[in-house]
Design a protein around this motif. Structure first.
Motif, mmCIF file in Angstrom:
data_model
loop_
_atom_site.group_PDB
_atom_site.id
_atom_site.type_symbol
_atom_site.label_atom_id
_atom_site.label_comp_id
_atom_site.label_asym_id
_atom_site.label_seq_id
_atom_site.Cartn_x
_atom_site.Cartn_y
_atom_site.Cartn_z
ATOM 1 N N SER A 149 2.308 -7.493 12.750
ATOM 2 C CA SER A 149 3.448 -5.989 13.550
ATOM 3 C C SER A 149 4.832 -6.601 12.900
ATOM 4 O O SER A 149 4.974 -4.637 13.069
ATOM 5 N N THR A 150 5.318 -7.123 12.554
ATOM 6 C CA THR A 150 6.550 -6.783 12.413
ATOM 7 C C THR A 150 6.850 -6.821 11.866
ATOM 8 O O THR A 150 8.417 -6.529 11.055
ATOM 9 N N ALA A 151 6.394 -6.760 10.294
ATOM 10 C CA ALA A 151 6.870 -7.216 9.118
ATOM 11 C C ALA A 151 7.350 -5.369 8.322
ATOM 12 O O ALA A 151 6.951 -4.503 8.812
ATOM 13 N N ARG A 152 8.895 -5.702 7.878
ATOM 14 C CA ARG A 152 8.947 -4.534 7.262
ATOM 15 C C ARG A 152 9.162 -3.864 6.211
ATOM 16 O O ARG A 152 9.941 -2.852 5.793
ATOM 17 N N VAL A 153 8.939 -4.475 5.262
ATOM 18 C CA VAL A 153 8.494 -4.334 4.057
ATOM 19 C C VAL A 153 7.155 -3.243 4.434
ATOM 20 O O VAL A 153 6.026 -2.727 5.387
ATOM 21 N N PRO A 154 7.017 -2.371 3.384
ATOM 22 C CA PRO A 154 5.968 -0.952 3.764
ATOM 23 C C PRO A 154 4.970 -1.987 3.161
ATOM 24 O O PRO A 154 4.312 -2.893 2.117
ATOM 25 N N LYS A 155 3.681 -1.952 3.947
ATOM 26 C CA LYS A 155 2.091 -2.582 4.444
ATOM 27 C C LYS A 155 1.064 -1.066 3.925
ATOM 28 O O LYS A 155 1.293 -0.085 4.013
ATOM 29 N N PHE A 156 0.283 -1.681 2.936
ATOM 30 C CA PHE A 156 -0.836 -0.852 2.820
ATOM 31 C C PHE A 156 -2.120 -1.695 3.311
ATOM 32 O O PHE A 156 -2.347 -2.216 3.335
ATOM 33 N N SER A 157 -3.032 -0.866 3.483
ATOM 34 C CA SER A 157 -4.677 -1.278 4.000
ATOM 35 C C SER A 157 -5.061 -0.322 3.535
ATOM 36 O O SER A 157 -5.991 0.686 3.127
ATOM 37 N N LEU A 158 -5.947 -1.420 2.933
ATOM 38 C CA LEU A 158 -7.635 -1.298 2.370
ATOM 39 C C LEU A 158 -9.061 -1.934 2.667
ATOM 40 O O LEU A 158 -9.415 -2.716 2.567
ATOM 41 N N LEU A 159 -9.661 -0.661 3.440
ATOM 42 C CA LEU A 159 -11.253 -1.617 3.728
ATOM 43 C C LEU A 159 -12.164 -1.315 3.023
ATOM 44 O O LEU A 159 -12.505 -0.308 2.373
ATOM 45 N N ILE A 160 -12.588 -2.606 1.854
ATOM 46 C CA ILE A 160 -13.291 -2.614 1.010
ATOM 47 C C ILE A 160 -15.088 -2.847 1.542
ATOM 48 O O ILE A 160 -15.928 -2.845 0.472
ATOM 49 N N GLY A 161 -14.840 -3.689 2.199
ATOM 50 C CA GLY A 161 -16.148 -4.562 3.070
ATOM 51 C C GLY A 161 -15.815 -3.737 4.458
ATOM 52 O O GLY A 161 -15.616 -2.756 4.774
ATOM 53 N N CYS A 217 6.695 -12.529 1.556
ATOM 54 C CA CYS A 217 7.004 -11.045 1.407
ATOM 55 C C CYS A 217 8.140 -10.339 2.066
ATOM 56 O O CYS A 217 8.953 -10.017 1.460
ATOM 57 N N CYS A 218 8.152 -10.866 2.844
ATOM 58 C CA CYS A 218 9.370 -9.922 4.051
ATOM 59 C C CYS A 218 10.921 -10.363 3.666
ATOM 60 O O CYS A 218 11.613 -9.761 2.978
ATOM 61 N N GLN A 219 10.975 -11.816 3.338
ATOM 62 C CA GLN A 219 12.117 -12.895 2.568
ATOM 63 C C GLN A 219 12.512 -12.208 1.235
ATOM 64 O O GLN A 219 13.451 -11.470 0.279
ATOM 65 N N ARG A 220 11.716 -11.250 0.385
ATOM 66 C CA ARG A 220 11.830 -11.436 -0.682
ATOM 67 C C ARG A 220 11.617 -9.395 -1.590
ATOM 68 O O ARG A 220 11.965 -9.203 -2.287
ATOM 69 N N THR A 222 1.493 -12.582 -5.340
ATOM 70 C CA THR A 222 1.748 -11.771 -5.257
ATOM 71 C C THR A 222 1.068 -11.710 -7.141
ATOM 72 O O THR A 222 0.721 -12.155 -7.553
ATOM 73 N N GLY A 223 1.064 -10.109 -7.420
ATOM 74 C CA GLY A 223 0.646 -8.769 -8.809
ATOM 75 C C GLY A 223 1.510 -8.226 -9.004
ATOM 76 O O GLY A 223 2.692 -7.456 -8.327
ATOM 77 N N ALA A 224 1.528 -7.524 -9.607
ATOM 78 C CA ALA A 224 1.295 -6.056 -9.798
ATOM 79 C C ALA A 224 0.059 -4.959 -10.107
ATOM 80 O O ALA A 224 -0.346 -5.666 -10.292
ATOM 81 N N ILE A 225 0.713 -3.967 -9.121
ATOM 82 C CA ILE A 225 0.011 -2.775 -10.128
ATOM 83 C C ILE A 225 0.183 -1.417 -10.283
ATOM 84 O O ILE A 225 1.604 -0.613 -9.787
ATOM 85 N N GLY A 226 0.603 -1.275 -11.731
ATOM 86 C CA GLY A 226 0.907 0.160 -12.648
ATOM 87 C C GLY A 226 2.292 -0.986 -12.489
ATOM 88 O O GLY A 226 3.517 0.044 -12.569
ATOM 89 N N GLY A 227 2.862 -1.621 -12.321
ATOM 90 C CA GLY A 227 4.760 -2.614 -12.823
ATOM 91 C C GLY A 227 4.509 -2.307 -11.383
ATOM 92 O O GLY A 227 5.907 -3.012 -11.050
ATOM 93 N N GLY A 230 2.575 -8.117 -2.994
ATOM 94 C CA GLY A 230 1.853 -9.109 -1.975
ATOM 95 C C GLY A 230 0.652 -8.573 -2.108
ATOM 96 O O GLY A 230 -0.096 -7.432 -0.826
ATOM 97 N N ILE A 231 -0.745 -9.802 -2.640
ATOM 98 C CA ILE A 231 -2.146 -9.224 -2.256
ATOM 99 C C ILE A 231 -2.072 -10.210 -0.720
ATOM 100 O O ILE A 231 -2.181 -11.709 -0.649
ATOM 101 N N VAL A 232 -2.821 -9.443 0.027
ATOM 102 C CA VAL A 232 -3.449 -10.277 1.484
ATOM 103 C C VAL A 232 -5.099 -10.030 1.344
ATOM 104 O O VAL A 232 -5.597 -9.154 2.232
ATOM 105 N N MET A 233 -6.141 -10.851 1.134
ATOM 106 C CA MET A 233 -7.240 -10.587 1.110
ATOM 107 C C MET A 233 -7.991 -11.551 1.534
ATOM 108 O O MET A 233 -8.027 -12.679 1.442
ATOM 109 N N ASN A 234 -8.871 -10.883 2.491
ATOM 110 C CA ASN A 234 -10.571 -11.722 3.081
ATOM 111 C C ASN A 234 -11.228 -12.408 1.795
ATOM 112 O O ASN A 234 -11.743 -12.133 1.162
#
Length: 530
Positions: A397-409, A358-361, A326-331, A335-339
């Protein structure tokens, strides 16, 4: 040569590689922003009309950003040029409220709807629904592109879905507002007819289920467009429109007045004090290898992305080919999941547990893709890697927190699924110009297919020489390289945007702020195979 000199040379080579990656993206962006051909733009202006992008610029609160969705849609997809799929969509601030804006571009084939125009508008509506945004439709369209009607009209996610979405979002209390600033023909007439409130421009705005040509063909009656469905008809007689505007500027002012009736809803302040990253984001591109087969240094990326470069890492010593924390972006917490390499069973289990936490919190999730897939081989199959990978896919699939996806590679095969690819409901999905995505890498696909071809020929008693292999594999590699490119992906709306690395932090800050204001949802996981 000194170590410092070696690093400088390597950095220069990396920079040149990134420039090569981004050149095609820059070309596609310029084409999209230009809109229709010069003569079409001139005719549009001669009618006293603003262009679609000018309309959006006047609509938004001064000095506020516009997060464009699907800018490169339809690039080089059809025989005709259809920049931005003939419709500009994006998120911006109107009278202190975030709104999804959808503006037909009448300089592109008269604003007619191609299949990707429909797909893009539905995608924009889905983003609005998920994030609790008002929708503003700046309508200027000739309706469906008739030669492709079978790809536009009859199916579940075709044209009719736009109108269903308007009705459903209105029922949810999300404002639906239309401004008819040009043609609004056939089924498209239901956009203003179904919105909560509608503005129409005198002299240029028209609404009718059947245009003058269809009326003449069906009834023999000759009637002009203004008499049939102009602003005076629909504000004085039919009540299809609620407000009469004298021109585009007046229409935009009326739309803003409608939005302003509800109190402003500024984006929620970040819960943590925003801090600059450890290193400037401008150095992000220099970390991208020229050779796409090389791994991007994930922790170095995070130092340039997260506030103060700080990551509270989860299970740092376990399943080390995936970074979770976990971290923060712009405050805004995230939660980061990174290969950080190929996915093993331990990596999948670790990431699954982290998604649960992350879903629990109630912490949003950001997936940063640089993944060739899951590890393959007899040992790993026997260890149950498919079962462990399925746990992660289930959790994502079932996580209902906001999810964002970014392809960097790279983002290939089942690795894309586990990392919240398009099919798994990220609220926004972006891609760097160097990134690639396909069912597998071009080199692997060429090798697999050539081995299959060799086995077929061997069974038929024929040979397969090294020259035959090279001849067979080359077009496969070329096809995969073309189809995995960010412009190809963005043109088909597999991603919402192609983002320059140095703009990533700003893009994600707005996304997280928008998510912080959206309705919360409860997560209920499915059965995890133990």
């Amino acid at each position: 040569m000194t170590g410092a000199a070696s690093m400088a040379d390597e950095g220069a080579a990396i920079g040149r590689g990134y420039e090569r990656h981004s050149e095609a993206v820059d070309t596609a962006r310029r084409t999209a922003i230009a809109g229709g051909p010069a003569d079409a733009v001139a005719r549009h202006r001669a009618r006293g009309k603003l262009t679609a992008r000018e309309r959006i610029s006047h609509l938004l609160d001064p000095g506020t950003p516009f997060m464009e969705i699907g800018q490169l849609a339809a690039h080089d997809v059809y025989d005709d040029a259809v920049p931005s799929a003939g419709i500009i969509t994006g998120i911006g601030m109107v009278e202190g409220r975030l709104a999804m804006v959808m503006a037909n571009d009448a300089t592109v084939k008269g604003g007619t709807y191609y299949p990707l125009t429909v797909k893009k508008q539905i995608r924009a509506q889905n983003i609005a629904r998920e994030n609790g945004l008002a929708s503003i439709y700046l309508v200027d369209s000739g309706g469906a592109f008739l030669p492709m009607q079978e790809d536009i009209f009859p199916d579940e996610h075709h044209f009719g879905r736009i109108f269903r979405n308007i009705a459903e979002m209105s029922s949810m209390g999300l404002p639906q507002i239309a401004a008819v600033m040009g043609s609004c023909t056939a089924g498209g007439a239901y956009i203003p007819a179904m919105c909560d409130e509608t503005v129409i421009v005198r002299g240029t705005g028209t609404i009718f289920l059947g245009g003058p040509q269809l009326v003449q063909a069906a009834t023999g009656v000759v009637v002009d467009a203004e008499t049939l469905g102009g602003a005076d008809v629909h504000t004085a007689s039919s009540a299809v429109a609620d407000h009469l505007a004298q021109d585009d500027h007046h229409a935009i002012a009326l739309v803003r007045a409608v939005v302003a009736r509800k109190p402003a809803q500024p984006l929620p302040a970040p819960p943590l004090p925003p801090r600059e990253p450890l290193h400037p984001a401008s150095g992000m591109a220099a970390l991208i290898p020229s050779d796409g087969r090389l791994r991007i240094p994930g922790r170095d990326i995070l130092e340039r992305l997260l506030d103060a470069g700080c990551l509270d890492e989860y299970r740092a010593r376990y399943g080390q080919t995936i970074i979770c924390g976990t971290g923060a972006i712009g405050g805004y917490p995230v939660g980061i999941v990174m290969n950080d390499g190929v996915l093993f069973s331990q990596s999948a289990q670790k990431a699954t547990n982290f998604v649960e936490l992350c879903c629990q919190r109630d912490v949003p999730l950001l997936f940063l893709h640089d993944i060739s897939g899951f590890m393959v081989g007899q040992e790993y199959e026997a260890d149950g890697i498919a079962r462990h990978g399925a746990k992660l896919v289930n959790a994502v699939s079932t996580a209902r927190v906001p999810k964002f996806s970014l392809l960097i590679g790279g983002s290939y095969g089942a690795g894309n699924f586990a990392m919240c690819g398009r099919a798994f409901g990220p609220r926004l999905m972006g891609m760097w110009p160097n990134a690639r995505t396909s069912v597998m890498g071009g080199e692997q696909a060429a090798t697999v297919l050539s081995l299959v071809r060799e086995a077929q020929l061997h069974k038929a008693g024929r040979s397969f020489s090294e020259e035959d292999r090279r001849t067979f594999e080359a077009p496969v590699r070329d096809a995969y390289e073309r189809a995995s490119h960010p412009v190809y992906a963005a043109a088909r709306l597999w991603v919402d945007a192609v983002i320059d690395p140095e703009d990533t932090r700003e893009w994600l800050t707005l996304a997280l702020a928008m998510a912080a204001a959206s309705p919360k949802q409860e997560t209920r996981f499915g059965v995890f195979r133990m």
